[in-house]
Scaffold this motif. Structure first.
Motif, short mmCIF file in Angstrom:
data_model
loop_
_atom_site.label_atom_id
_atom_site.label_comp_id
_atom_site.label_asym_id
_atom_site.label_seq_id
_atom_site.Cartn_x
_atom_site.Cartn_y
_atom_site.Cartn_z
N GLY B 49 -27.24 -15.04 -3.10
CA GLY B 49 -26.86 -13.99 -2.16
C GLY B 49 -27.34 -12.64 -2.68
N TYR B 50 -27.95 -11.81 -1.84
CA TYR B 50 -28.46 -10.52 -2.31
C TYR B 50 -27.95 -9.40 -1.41
N PHE B 51 -27.46 -8.35 -2.04
CA PHE B 51 -26.87 -7.22 -1.34
C PHE B 51 -27.53 -5.92 -1.82
N PRO B 57 -36.36 -0.20 -1.51
CA PRO B 57 -37.59 0.21 -0.84
C PRO B 57 -38.05 -0.84 0.17
N GLY B 58 -38.70 -0.39 1.23
CA GLY B 58 -39.30 -1.35 2.14
C GLY B 58 -39.00 -1.13 3.59
N GLY B 59 -37.78 -0.78 3.91
CA GLY B 59 -37.48 -0.45 5.30
C GLY B 59 -36.85 -1.56 6.12
N LEU B 60 -36.98 -2.78 5.71
CA LEU B 60 -36.30 -3.86 6.44
C LEU B 60 -35.20 -4.45 5.55
N GLY B 61 -34.23 -3.60 5.24
CA GLY B 61 -33.07 -4.05 4.48
C GLY B 61 -33.47 -4.73 3.18
N ARG B 74 -29.45 -17.59 0.53
CA ARG B 74 -28.95 -18.10 1.80
C ARG B 74 -28.00 -17.11 2.45
N HIS B 75 -27.89 -15.93 1.84
CA HIS B 75 -27.07 -14.87 2.45
C HIS B 75 -27.61 -13.52 1.97
N VAL B 76 -27.85 -12.58 2.91
CA VAL B 76 -28.24 -11.21 2.55
C VAL B 76 -27.44 -10.23 3.40
N ASP B 77 -27.31 -8.99 2.86
CA ASP B 77 -26.55 -7.95 3.55
C ASP B 77 -27.09 -6.61 3.06
N SER B 78 -27.42 -5.72 3.98
CA SER B 78 -27.93 -4.42 3.55
C SER B 78 -27.19 -3.28 4.23
N THR B 79 -25.89 -3.44 4.39
CA THR B 79 -25.07 -2.37 4.96
C THR B 79 -25.30 -1.08 4.19
N ASP B 80 -25.74 -0.03 4.88
CA ASP B 80 -26.02 1.24 4.20
C ASP B 80 -25.09 2.34 4.68
N VAL B 81 -24.21 2.75 3.80
CA VAL B 81 -23.34 3.89 4.09
C VAL B 81 -23.47 4.92 2.97
N GLY B 82 -24.69 5.01 2.39
CA GLY B 82 -24.89 5.97 1.31
C GLY B 82 -24.27 5.49 0.01
N HIS B 92 -18.04 -7.19 0.87
CA HIS B 92 -18.79 -8.13 1.70
C HIS B 92 -19.21 -9.36 0.90
N ALA B 93 -19.55 -9.15 -0.37
CA ALA B 93 -19.94 -10.29 -1.21
C ALA B 93 -18.73 -11.21 -1.43
N MET B 94 -17.57 -10.61 -1.62
CA MET B 94 -16.36 -11.43 -1.80
C MET B 94 -16.09 -12.26 -0.53
N GLU B 95 -16.27 -11.62 0.63
CA GLU B 95 -16.08 -12.36 1.89
C GLU B 95 -17.09 -13.51 2.00
N ALA B 96 -18.34 -13.23 1.65
CA ALA B 96 -19.38 -14.26 1.76
C ALA B 96 -19.11 -15.41 0.79
N ILE B 97 -18.66 -15.07 -0.41
CA ILE B 97 -18.35 -16.11 -1.41
C ILE B 97 -17.17 -16.95 -0.93
N ALA B 98 -16.13 -16.27 -0.42
CA ALA B 98 -14.95 -17.00 0.05
C ALA B 98 -15.30 -17.93 1.22
#
Ligand code: ZN
Lengths: 133, 390
Positions: B49-51, B57-61, B74-82, B92-98
């Motif tokens: 899982g990658y967050f 860099p790159g522009g597509l999360g 098998r799981h990615v998340d790029s929520t950006d709130v600074g 979010h990682a804890m939720e994904a792991i659970a």
């Protein structure tokens, strides 16, 4: 610390965005235009077609231009320095602005201010600024 | 179902650099990932899982970085709130792991605003013209320092908070930074030094501001069974919360932060209260940021933050609430202009007993790492992480 006019940069889409066009047309004509909801009757800012309080439809109206300083900060590192702040309009919402035609050191939270209009650079639209009333 | 304890922080690593003109941002991310995996005793192949957030860099999360690091996820998340994206990522990682979506989650942050010469706090940077607020804000010169200056000015107006009280926050950070060989500012400063430093944007002085640094950090989160099979001390995630705060259609109140909303669900999940906390990592883009978040997280009453932070109360070994014992963003590191991940890393060091001996909190079993991303003066996201040493 006296106000010195600075170039006002503009980034936005007033010409291609019909949702906000009347705001900029109003500013160019010396009118501060605000949005009022036809359902809940509340005024909001920045202007949106759908009311951010209830998603009702909004109409345009001209604000009185009267406001009070909610807060401010003078960016002394900039050349020339400038004073950013929020003013609370008599109609309700607080709006981000700059203060002009004043001594920055004399500005106080709670002070009465009035709207004035300043042209942005490179032929951009006019925008509302505020000066002591 | 409560997620309390569904994940552990098994690896935490902060890049030692503060200036990296010779490294790409992608390389900094990968070096941080390598460091955190080595710290955990795991390998790249274990990551599923990658967050990441907007600094990737790159522009597509996550896409460019999972390619660069050649991760099979098998799981990615790029929520950006600074700057608080990494606290959000822990939740979010804890939720994904659970939920069984991944077993080993990697979170990375990196950037080089210092090498790139960004006047981060004093020059407004235009964003996407399609952002609906842009044309109503950018012309008025919202840099960063003046957006926080406006909050400080209003807090002073409503509660009588003083520049000297704010200065104590920098003083405490500097007492800690003197022991951190990687910190950018290692000289101990006094209240007088802070209030006599040049004004940046009223009422914030130069020493009320954080540093601008290159660098980064990474975290490894994993499920309890894997964490317990590793050789590192066990750091359990027991509470998370996230919430954005914004201009609310013009109904503006700049005297509080989103911590007022992200804190309560985190406290509730953890089943503890602020007075149980032994060590606090508190986002410190500016001194005022710390003061307001401490109030909003419940460490003191609203409006009493000035009194709470004064007289060394945040200095480890001196005050009641040791904070940012690495020197924080105010003195050590604010990589990519995002201080969230370093807050979590120092909290992990404290819970493991691996902070510098001069600042290590004795018997540190409960810690908080709170972040604020975006700008307090317009819109931001608060995110709270509460950790327990098992
Ligand atoms: Zn409405």
């Amino acid at each position: 610390m006296a106000y010195v006019a600075r170039k006002i940069p503009f980034v936005g889409t007033p010409d291609t965005n019909p949702e906000t066009r009347p705001f900029f047309d109003g500013a160019d004509a010396g009118k501060l235009m605000i949005r009022r909801c036809t359902s809940c009757k509340k005024v909001h800012h920045y202007p949106r077609e759908l009311c951010p309080f209830c998603f009702g439809d909004c109409t345009w109206e001209q604000a009185s231009g009267k406001a009070k300083i909610y807060t401010l900060s003078v960016m002394e590192r900039a050349s020339p320095p400038y004073a950013i702040g929020y003013v609370t309009l008599a109609e309700g919402p607080s709006v981000l602005t700059n203060f002009v035609d004043c001594d920055f050191k004399a500005l106080k939270i709670g002070q009465d201010v009035k709207v004035v209009f300043v042209k942005t650079e490179d032929g951009g639209p006019s925008l509302p600024f505020f000066a002591p009333a | 179902m409560s997620l309390r304890g569904a994940a552990y922080i098994a690896g935490a690593w902060e890049h030692p650099t503060r200036k990296a003109p010779d490294k790409s941002i992608a390389l900094l991310h990968a070096e941080c990932a390598k460091g955190a995996l080595a710290d955990a005793g795991l390998t790249k192949d274990d990551v599923d899982g990658y967050f990441c957030a907007g600094d990737a860099p790159g522009g597509l999360g996550p896409l460019s970085m999972v390619d660069y690091m050649n991760l099979k996820c098998r799981h990615v998340d790029s929520t950006d709130v600074g700057g608080s994206s990494y606290q959000v990522a822990v939740g979010h990682a804890m939720e994904a792991i659970a939920a069984g979506h991944c077993n080993v989650a990697l979170i990375t942050l990196s950037g080089r605003p210092r090498s790139e010469g960004q006047a981060t706090g004093t020059a407004p940077r235009p964003g996407n013209p399609a952002a609906p607020e842009m044309q109503f804000e950018y012309p008025y010169g919202p840099a960063t320092a003046n957006l926080y200056g406006m909050c400080a000015a209003r807090h002073m107006y409503e509660y009588g908070t003083t520049s000297e009280q704010l200065a104590w926050i920098k003083v405490a950070a500097s007492h800690h930074a003197q022991h951190n060989p990687h910190a950018m500012l290692r000289d101990v400063v006094t209240v007088e030094d802070v209030v006599n430093s040049p004004m940046v944007s009223t009422p914030l002085h130069r020493l009320d501001c954080c540093v601008i640094s290159d660098g980064g950090g990474a975290l490894i989160l994993t499920k309890p069974e894997i964490a317990k099979s590793l050789k590192r001390p066990l750091v359990k995630v027991i509470g998370v919360g996230e919430s954005p705060k914004h201009q609310a259609g013009g109904e503006i109140d700049l005297t509080y932060t989103a911590a007022r909303w992200s804190g309560p669900p985190a406290w509730e999940m953890a089943g503890i209260k602020p007075s149980d906390i032994k060590y606090a990592s508190i986002y410190d883009s500016f001194t005022i940021t710390v003061l307001m978040q401490l109030e909003d997280l419940g460490f003191c009453k609203k409006g009493e933050g000035g009194k709470f932070v004064a007289d060394g109360n945040l200095i480890s070994g001196v005050g009641k609430l040791p904070f940012n014992t690495d020197g924080g963003g105010l003195c050590s590191n604010h990589p990519a202009n995002r201080g969230g991940i370093t807050k979590i890393i120092e909290a992990v060091r404290q819970l493991r007993g691996e902070a510098h001996p001069k600042v290590q909190v004795p018997n540190c079993d409960l810690a908080i790492a709170h972040g604020t991303g975006g700008a307090l003066g317009t819109r931001h996201c608060g995110s709270t992480v509460i950790l327990e040493r098992e």
